[in-house]
Design a protein around this motif. Structure first.
Motif, PDB file in Angstrom:
ATOM      1  N   PRO A 163       0.793  -1.228   0.000  1.00  0.00           N
ATOM      2  CA  PRO A 163       0.000   0.000   0.000  1.00  0.00           C
ATOM      3  C   PRO A 163       0.829   1.285   0.000  1.00  0.00           C
ATOM      4  CG  PRO A 163      -0.247  -1.164   2.086  1.00  0.00           C
ATOM      5  CD  PRO A 163       0.566  -2.024   1.202  1.00  0.00           C
ATOM      6  N   SER A 164       2.100   1.190   0.373  1.00  0.00           N
ATOM      7  CA  SER A 164       2.961   2.372   0.366  1.00  0.00           C
ATOM      8  C   SER A 164       3.200   2.795  -1.081  1.00  0.00           C
ATOM      9  CB  SER A 164       4.296   2.054   1.042  1.00  0.00           C
ATOM     10  OG  SER A 164       5.211   3.084   0.799  1.00  0.00           O
ATOM     11  N   GLN A 165       2.708   3.959  -1.452  1.00  0.00           N
ATOM     12  CA  GLN A 165       2.806   4.452  -2.835  1.00  0.00           C
ATOM     13  C   GLN A 165       4.243   4.472  -3.340  1.00  0.00           C
ATOM     14  OE1 GLN A 165       0.728   5.245  -5.169  1.00  0.00           O
ATOM     15  NE2 GLN A 165      -1.227   5.318  -4.126  1.00  0.00           N
ATOM     16  N   SER A 166       5.146   5.030  -2.561  1.00  0.00           N
ATOM     17  CA  SER A 166       6.508   5.217  -3.042  1.00  0.00           C
ATOM     18  C   SER A 166       7.247   3.898  -3.210  1.00  0.00           C
ATOM     19  CB  SER A 166       7.288   6.127  -2.092  1.00  0.00           C
ATOM     20  OG  SER A 166       7.338   5.555  -0.803  1.00  0.00           O
ATOM     21  N   ARG A 167       6.975   2.946  -2.338  1.00  0.00           N
ATOM     22  CA  ARG A 167       7.720   1.687  -2.369  1.00  0.00           C
ATOM     23  C   ARG A 167       7.430   0.858  -3.614  1.00  0.00           C
ATOM     24  NH1 ARG A 167       7.630  -3.181   1.973  1.00  0.00           N
ATOM     25  NH2 ARG A 167       9.630  -4.030   1.402  1.00  0.00           N
ATOM     26  N   ALA A 168       6.196   0.831  -4.039  1.00  0.00           N
ATOM     27  CA  ALA A 168       5.802  -0.031  -5.150  1.00  0.00           C
ATOM     28  C   ALA A 168       5.562   0.719  -6.454  1.00  0.00           C
ATOM     29  CB  ALA A 168       4.556  -0.809  -4.768  1.00  0.00           C
ATOM     30  N   LEU A 169       5.889   1.990  -6.484  1.00  0.00           N
ATOM     31  CA  LEU A 169       5.615   2.794  -7.671  1.00  0.00           C
ATOM     32  C   LEU A 169       6.268   2.211  -8.917  1.00  0.00           C
ATOM     33  CD1 LEU A 169       4.313   5.285  -8.908  1.00  0.00           C
ATOM     34  CD2 LEU A 169       6.381   6.566  -8.307  1.00  0.00           C
ATOM     35  N   SER A 170       7.537   1.831  -8.824  1.00  0.00           N
ATOM     36  CA  SER A 170       8.237   1.303 -10.002  1.00  0.00           C
ATOM     37  C   SER A 170       7.618  -0.006 -10.482  1.00  0.00           C
ATOM     38  CB  SER A 170       9.724   1.113  -9.722  1.00  0.00           C
ATOM     39  OG  SER A 170       9.915   0.217  -8.648  1.00  0.00           O
ATOM     40  N   LEU A 171       7.164  -0.827  -9.547  1.00  0.00           N
ATOM     41  CA  LEU A 171       6.528  -2.086  -9.927  1.00  0.00           C
ATOM     42  C   LEU A 171       5.192  -1.832 -10.613  1.00  0.00           C
ATOM     43  CD1 LEU A 171       6.553  -5.148  -9.969  1.00  0.00           C
ATOM     44  CD2 LEU A 171       5.587  -5.125  -7.656  1.00  0.00           C
ATOM     45  N   ARG A 172       4.397  -0.925 -10.071  1.00  0.00           N
ATOM     46  CA  ARG A 172       3.115  -0.606 -10.706  1.00  0.00           C
ATOM     47  C   ARG A 172       3.327  -0.003 -12.094  1.00  0.00           C
ATOM     48  NH1 ARG A 172       1.922   0.975  -5.444  1.00  0.00           N
ATOM     49  NH2 ARG A 172       2.043   3.169  -5.952  1.00  0.00           N
ATOM     50  N   GLN A 173       4.329   0.834 -12.227  1.00  0.00           N
ATOM     51  CA  GLN A 173       4.630   1.419 -13.544  1.00  0.00           C
ATOM     52  C   GLN A 173       5.046   0.328 -14.531  1.00  0.00           C
ATOM     53  OE1 GLN A 173       7.584   4.313 -12.357  1.00  0.00           O
ATOM     54  NE2 GLN A 173       6.075   5.961 -12.253  1.00  0.00           N
ATOM     55  N   ALA A 174       5.848  -0.629 -14.069  1.00  0.00           N
ATOM     56  CA  ALA A 174       6.287  -1.723 -14.937  1.00  0.00           C
ATOM     57  C   ALA A 174       5.114  -2.595 -15.371  1.00  0.00           C
ATOM     58  CB  ALA A 174       7.340  -2.568 -14.223  1.00  0.00           C
ATOM     59  N   ILE A 175       4.187  -2.853 -14.458  1.00  0.00           N
ATOM     60  CA  ILE A 175       3.009  -3.656 -14.789  1.00  0.00           C
ATOM     61  C   ILE A 175       2.209  -2.978 -15.889  1.00  0.00           C
ATOM     62  CG2 ILE A 175       0.769  -4.442 -13.901  1.00  0.00           C
ATOM     63  CD1 ILE A 175       2.265  -4.859 -11.194  1.00  0.00           C
ATOM     64  N   ALA A 176       2.004  -1.685 -15.739  1.00  0.00           N
ATOM     65  CA  ALA A 176       1.232  -0.947 -16.735  1.00  0.00           C
ATOM     66  C   ALA A 176       1.979  -0.869 -18.074  1.00  0.00           C
ATOM     67  CB  ALA A 176       0.931   0.456 -16.221  1.00  0.00           C
ATOM     68  N   LYS A 177       3.255  -0.537 -18.032  1.00  0.00           N
ATOM     69  CA  LYS A 177       4.028  -0.349 -19.264  1.00  0.00           C
ATOM     70  C   LYS A 177       4.208  -1.642 -20.042  1.00  0.00           C
ATOM     71  CE  LYS A 177       8.450   1.348 -20.974  1.00  0.00           C
ATOM     72  NZ  LYS A 177       9.767   1.891 -20.616  1.00  0.00           N
ATOM     73  N   HIS A 178       4.431  -2.749 -19.322  1.00  0.00           N
ATOM     74  CA  HIS A 178       4.745  -4.019 -19.980  1.00  0.00           C
ATOM     75  C   HIS A 178       3.586  -5.006 -19.974  1.00  0.00           C
ATOM     76  CE1 HIS A 178       8.944  -2.875 -20.383  1.00  0.00           C
ATOM     77  NE2 HIS A 178       8.890  -2.431 -19.143  1.00  0.00           N
ATOM     78  N   ALA A 179       2.427  -4.569 -19.521  1.00  0.00           N
ATOM     79  CA  ALA A 179       1.219  -5.407 -19.497  1.00  0.00           C
ATOM     80  C   ALA A 179       1.495  -6.760 -18.841  1.00  0.00           C
ATOM     81  CB  ALA A 179       0.660  -5.582 -20.904  1.00  0.00           C
ATOM     82  N   ILE A 180       1.947  -6.711 -17.603  1.00  0.00           N
ATOM     83  CA  ILE A 180       2.303  -7.931 -16.880  1.00  0.00           C
ATOM     84  C   ILE A 180       1.038  -8.597 -16.341  1.00  0.00           C
ATOM     85  CG2 ILE A 180       3.552  -8.844 -14.883  1.00  0.00           C
ATOM     86  CD1 ILE A 180       5.604  -6.592 -15.332  1.00  0.00           C
TER      87      ILE A 180
END
Length: 105
Positions: free
Chosen positions: A24-41
């Protein structure tokens, strides 16, 4: 969100939701969420992620071990679901009160 279907069948949106709930911590998982969206994981791709791939996706090294442990738990659950499916398929109920078929050795 209740995840009732197998991880390998998760959509990108469901993977995104899982990450949001797990971290739930926005900053901690931001890169992972961005990767999911960008690479359609999808769920299938999530189960296959490893440390090198997380690095290439830009996930913080300090956060990678936590993610990999959680993915390992998802893999174990996926395998258990698969084994349950196999057991259910291999022991059909016979009409008239018969028992499950025995495995030949």
């Amino acid at each position: 969100m209740g995840f009732s279907k197998r991880v390998s069948n998760w959509t990108v949106a469901e993977v995104f939701e899982w990450v949001r709930e797990q971290y739930p911590s926005q900053s901690r998982a931001l890169s992972l969420r961005q990767a999911i969206a960008k690479h359609a994981i999808s769920g299938r791709a999530l189960l296959r992620l490893n440390k090198d791939q997380l690095s290439r996706l830009g996930v913080d090294v300090k956060f990678q071990q936590d993610i990999l442990q959680d993915i390992l738990l998802l893999r174990v659950q996926e395998e258990l679901d698969h084994l349950n499916d196999i057991c259910a398929e291999s022991s059909p109920h016979q009409p008239g009160g018969g028992g499950a078929s025995r495995v030949q050795r």
